[in-house]
Design a protein around this motif. Structure first.
Motif, short mmCIF file in Angstrom:
data_model
loop_
_atom_site.label_atom_id
_atom_site.label_comp_id
_atom_site.label_asym_id
_atom_site.label_seq_id
_atom_site.Cartn_x
_atom_site.Cartn_y
_atom_site.Cartn_z
N ARG A 167 8.95 2.80 -22.00
CA ARG A 167 9.25 2.38 -20.76
C ARG A 167 10.57 3.15 -19.94
N ILE A 168 10.28 2.46 -18.81
CA ILE A 168 10.94 3.17 -17.97
C ILE A 168 11.40 2.93 -16.85
N TYR A 169 13.02 2.92 -16.51
CA TYR A 169 14.32 2.04 -16.39
C TYR A 169 14.13 3.12 -14.41
N VAL A 170 13.48 2.12 -13.12
CA VAL A 170 13.68 3.02 -11.84
C VAL A 170 15.05 2.12 -10.98
N ARG A 171 15.15 3.02 -10.76
CA ARG A 171 16.31 2.38 -9.22
C ARG A 171 15.33 2.59 -7.70
N ILE A 172 15.15 0.86 -7.83
CA ILE A 172 14.37 0.69 -6.43
C ILE A 172 15.27 0.58 -5.25
N ALA A 173 15.08 0.93 -3.89
CA ALA A 173 16.45 0.64 -2.54
C ALA A 173 15.12 -0.16 -1.82
N ALA A 174 15.97 -1.11 -1.62
CA ALA A 174 15.31 -1.94 0.07
C ALA A 174 15.54 -1.00 0.88
N ALA A 175 14.32 -0.10 1.42
CA ALA A 175 14.15 0.25 2.56
C ALA A 175 13.92 -0.22 3.78
N GLY A 176 14.22 0.68 5.05
CA GLY A 176 14.33 0.30 6.55
C GLY A 176 13.38 -0.97 6.89
N ALA A 177 11.98 -0.54 6.12
CA ALA A 177 10.75 -1.16 6.84
C ALA A 177 10.51 -2.71 5.60
N CYS A 178 11.20 -2.40 4.88
CA CYS A 178 11.56 -3.90 4.03
C CYS A 178 11.84 -5.16 5.03
N GLY A 179 12.62 -4.96 6.11
CA GLY A 179 13.08 -5.92 7.08
C GLY A 179 11.62 -7.02 7.61
N GLU A 218 15.83 -9.45 -0.46
CA GLU A 218 17.21 -9.64 -0.78
C GLU A 218 18.33 -8.76 -1.38
N ALA A 219 17.80 -7.85 -1.50
CA ALA A 219 18.88 -6.91 -2.33
C ALA A 219 18.77 -5.34 -2.08
N ARG A 220 19.63 -4.92 -2.76
CA ARG A 220 20.14 -3.10 -2.27
C ARG A 220 19.06 -2.76 -2.81
N GLU A 221 19.50 -3.18 -3.87
CA GLU A 221 19.07 -1.94 -5.38
C GLU A 221 18.97 -3.03 -6.40
N LYS A 222 17.35 -2.60 -7.01
CA LYS A 222 16.80 -3.30 -8.34
C LYS A 222 16.64 -2.72 -9.13
N ILE A 223 17.12 -2.31 -10.62
CA ILE A 223 16.11 -1.74 -12.05
C ILE A 223 15.31 -2.66 -12.06
N VAL A 224 14.07 -1.39 -12.04
CA VAL A 224 12.58 -2.07 -12.72
C VAL A 224 12.09 -1.28 -13.75
N GLU A 225 11.80 -1.94 -15.02
CA GLU A 225 11.54 -1.72 -15.60
C GLU A 225 10.00 -1.54 -16.03
N VAL A 226 9.55 -0.29 -16.00
CA VAL A 226 8.27 -0.04 -16.32
C VAL A 226 7.69 -0.02 -17.32
N GLN A 227 7.02 -0.88 -18.09
CA GLN A 227 6.45 0.16 -19.11
C GLN A 227 5.24 0.57 -19.00
N THR A 228 5.24 2.37 -19.95
CA THR A 228 3.41 2.83 -19.48
C THR A 228 4.04 3.98 -21.05
N PRO A 229 2.56 4.09 -21.50
CA PRO A 229 2.62 5.05 -23.03
C PRO A 229 3.13 6.20 -22.09
N ASP A 230 3.36 6.85 -21.39
CA ASP A 230 3.74 7.85 -20.64
C ASP A 230 4.92 8.20 -20.39
N ALA A 231 5.70 7.35 -20.60
CA ALA A 231 7.58 7.29 -20.45
C ALA A 231 7.88 8.63 -20.89
N ALA A 232 7.63 9.42 -22.43
CA ALA A 232 7.84 10.64 -22.72
C ALA A 232 8.35 11.77 -21.53
N ARG A 233 6.55 11.53 -20.18
CA ARG A 233 6.32 12.31 -19.11
C ARG A 233 7.78 12.65 -18.57
#
Length: 139
Positions: free
Chosen positions: A18-30, A42-57
């Motif tokens: 798994r990879i945990y990624v912080r994504i921020a709402a861009a100006g275009a989201c509006g 509705e959010a400025r920042e979120k942590i998204v959990e991405v499941q992938t076998p390539d997490a070690a990369r």
């Protein structure tokens, strides 16, 4: 392949698959038509959990793009909001019209039913989780 809704982000940490990624709402989201489906409206920042076998990369600090198919967002909206609204309306009509209960009691039963609906979603979260697949690519 279906179009993706993508967000840029930064890897916060990685685990075995798994990879945990912080994504921020861009100006275009509006102005994005899919913002309600992805939840970034509705959010400025979120942590998204991405499941992938390539997490070690990947390592903390890597800039990445996280994407999900548009149809998956619509499915999430259906489960989270439309399903709950349907349970609420059905129980309210059932208690008021069919059973003839008072409005207060009907409202309580309807809210309890929505609570049970969300509890059922929580119970089946792992099954639902397998239908939502995020993609990740380096920037």
């Amino acid at each position: 392949m279906a179009k993706l809704v993508e967000h840029s982000g930064v890897v916060v940490r990685t685990a075995a698959d798994r990879i945990y990624v912080r994504i921020a709402a861009a100006g275009a989201c509006g102005t994005c038509r899919a913002r309600e489906a992805c939840g970034m409206g509705e959010a400025r920042e979120k942590i998204v959990e991405v499941q992938t076998p390539d997490a070690a990369r990947y390592a903390a600090g890597d800039e990445v793009a996280v994407g999900v198919r548009r149809g998956i967002g619509a499915r999430a909206v259906m489960l989270a909001y439309v399903g709950a609204l349907a349970v609420l309306a059905l129980l309210l009509v059932l208690t008021l019209r069919v059973l003839g209960w008072s409005e207060g009691l009907g409202a309580l039963v309807s809210l309890f039913g929505v609570g049970l609906y969300y509890f059922a979603l929580w119970l089946f979260r792992h099954r639902i989780e397998h239908t939502i697949h995020f993609t990740i690519t380096r920037r």
